[in-house]
Design a protein around this motif. Structure first.
Motif, PDB file in Angstrom:
ATOM      1  N   TYR B   9       1.885  -2.319  -2.356  1.00 56.11           N
ATOM      2  CA  TYR B   9       1.307  -1.746  -3.572  1.00 56.11           C
ATOM      3  C   TYR B   9       0.948  -2.835  -4.575  1.00 56.11           C
ATOM      4  O   TYR B   9       1.455  -3.963  -4.529  1.00 56.11           O
ATOM      5  CB  TYR B   9       2.296  -0.771  -4.230  1.00 56.11           C
ATOM      6  N   SER B  13      -2.817   0.120  -9.267  1.00 52.44           N
ATOM      7  CA  SER B  13      -3.227   1.328  -8.558  1.00 52.44           C
ATOM      8  C   SER B  13      -2.402   2.545  -8.976  1.00 52.44           C
ATOM      9  O   SER B  13      -1.191   2.597  -8.761  1.00 52.44           O
ATOM     10  CB  SER B  13      -3.064   1.095  -7.049  1.00 52.44           C
ATOM     11  N   SER B  16      -0.698   4.510  -6.240  1.00 47.67           N
ATOM     12  CA  SER B  16       0.481   3.806  -5.724  1.00 47.67           C
ATOM     13  C   SER B  16       1.740   4.217  -6.476  1.00 47.67           C
ATOM     14  O   SER B  16       2.833   4.210  -5.917  1.00 47.67           O
ATOM     15  CB  SER B  16       0.281   2.291  -5.830  1.00 47.67           C
ATOM     16  N   PHE B  20       5.043   5.429  -4.683  1.00 49.01           N
ATOM     17  CA  PHE B  20       6.264   4.675  -5.002  1.00 49.01           C
ATOM     18  C   PHE B  20       7.395   5.618  -5.413  1.00 49.01           C
ATOM     19  O   PHE B  20       8.502   5.595  -4.859  1.00 49.01           O
ATOM     20  CB  PHE B  20       5.910   3.687  -6.120  1.00 49.01           C
ATOM     21  N   SER B 180      -4.623   0.376  -1.858  1.00 47.04           N
ATOM     22  CA  SER B 180      -3.230   0.565  -2.255  1.00 47.04           C
ATOM     23  C   SER B 180      -3.025   2.009  -2.714  1.00 47.04           C
ATOM     24  O   SER B 180      -3.895   2.533  -3.418  1.00 47.04           O
ATOM     25  CB  SER B 180      -2.897  -0.392  -3.403  1.00 47.04           C
ATOM     26  N   PRO B 181      -1.943   2.674  -2.323  1.00 48.30           N
ATOM     27  CA  PRO B 181      -0.817   2.170  -1.552  1.00 48.30           C
ATOM     28  C   PRO B 181      -1.089   2.214  -0.046  1.00 48.30           C
ATOM     29  O   PRO B 181      -1.918   2.973   0.422  1.00 48.30           O
ATOM     30  CB  PRO B 181       0.278   3.172  -1.890  1.00 48.30           C
ATOM     31  N   SER B 197      -1.530   8.337  -1.205  1.00 49.99           N
ATOM     32  CA  SER B 197      -0.333   9.085  -1.589  1.00 49.99           C
ATOM     33  C   SER B 197      -0.413  10.531  -1.087  1.00 49.99           C
ATOM     34  O   SER B 197       0.357  11.378  -1.515  1.00 49.99           O
ATOM     35  CB  SER B 197      -0.190   9.080  -3.113  1.00 49.99           C
TER      36      SER B 197
END
Lengths: 230, 230
Positions: B9, B13, B16, B20, B180-181, B197
């Motif tokens: 990541y 972003s 992200s 996360f 990213s991610p 995501s």
């Protein structure tokens, strides 16, 4: 009251197949008034200044795995095609989407099954979707009569069909689309737009409906689904 | 046995941040051995020949809505920033990711909270993430001592830190990343790669774990979650 949901798609797009089948399955459980809006993806990408994901090598490689996992998750019999460059870029979907547009004008109730049969043909059997012979087979499998198929074939090169598809593509662009699938859900007096096949839990949140995975008739244990009646 | 999951990541972003927090929340319920792999998104985009979504006008407009709905769905306090062109393109994340890399070398257990504080700073408070003063605040909020913060600041311009970040970025590219991610889950003797995501239900399918929405401690009724014990 039923919720109006518009699905913009091109049968060239594999993720659109996932979204298409998922919305069809939720039509009953979520009481959706589902509008099919076939458009021409190549034209939209030009209008939006967007590029196909396959033009980025790492993305192209990723998509191969992602589509196979997606097929399993969405329970859609999608398989990778053998020559994506030739099939998706050289041959493309313009004739197919004109055929779908002709069906939409002449026999609108068959648009759903004709679209599905195009996906089966391209994304399961890895077969042509640009020739008259292919359109005949798609029409037959979708249940259209020989006469209707013939009429749709004759309409393919008419200005009326070409203009209709162009207008639908421009309309998708004006509504904010930049790829396929693109979904507009009409709820709470607003238009809520979604790109892709991966926003169903968020669509559910917006519609205040229950998302129980891509197949509401057979919710998966692993998907964390409720088994209670909808 | 815990499942090794690597999260690549860049704090620039916003999607992200969703990934996360979601992976952090599932660390316990899914028994994940979570590896944080901070890299430099700008460098990766160059390597991969990819372009930021914001360069397509319809995508940029879409993202504004999509991020806000995502924030609600993922229960992450993300807000749109006031001047995305200046913040994301002109100022960028290179100094921030070098700071995270320095922390990763010196105080690896603080990488998680330092990263989170960068996201809070940029994507909640719409504040700078390029100045030494900003890194001090991030470090303090993350619980680093003044001495550790000072040491990390001094490391920012060293070849060691620059090279480490460059190598991580190249590694992400070699592993197939194009944005990213990017997530690599090690399961069944294979590396399973995920971009974005929005693939958690599919990650769950691959890991044979139960996905009950973005917050396993507070499964949402609308998310169709099981309320049974994990």
């Amino acid at each position: 009251m039923a919720t109006k949901v518009e699905l913009f798609y091109d049968v060239l797009s594999p993720y659109s197949w996932f979204a298409f089948e998922t919305l069809c399955r939720y039509r009953g459980p979520w009481n959706l008034d589902l509008y099919f809006r076939p458009f021409f993806l190549g034209g939209l990408m030009n209008l939006a200044g967007n590029k196909p994901p396959m033009t980025v090598p790492n993305k192209a490689q990723y998509m191969q795995h992602d589509l196979q996992r997606g097929a399993e998750y969405f329970k859609v019999p999608l398989r990778n095609i053998s020559d994506p460059v030739k099939t998706l870029f050289e041959k493309g979907s313009l004739p197919a989407m004109r055929f779908v547009t002709a069906v939409a004008k002449e026999k609108p109730t068959f648009v759903e099954e004709v679209s599905r049969q195009f996906w089966w043909r391209l994304w399961h059997h890895d077969e042509d979707i640009t020739e008259a012979e292919s359109f005949k087979e798609v029409g037959e499998r979708a249940g259209l009569s020989k006469e209707d198929i013939q009429q749709c074939l004759e309409m393919l090169k008419t200005t009326a069909v070409k203009e209709k598809l162009k207008k639908e593509t421009e309309y998708a662009y004006e509504k904010g689309a930049f790829g396929s699938p693109y979904i507009i859900a009409h709820a709470n007096g607003e238009e809520h737009c979604f790109f892709g096949s991966d926003r169903f839990p968020i669509l559910a949140m917006v519609l205040k409906k229950k998302w129980i995975g891509p197949d509401p008739l057979s919710p998966s244990e692993l998907d964390g689904s409720m088994t209670s009646k909808l």
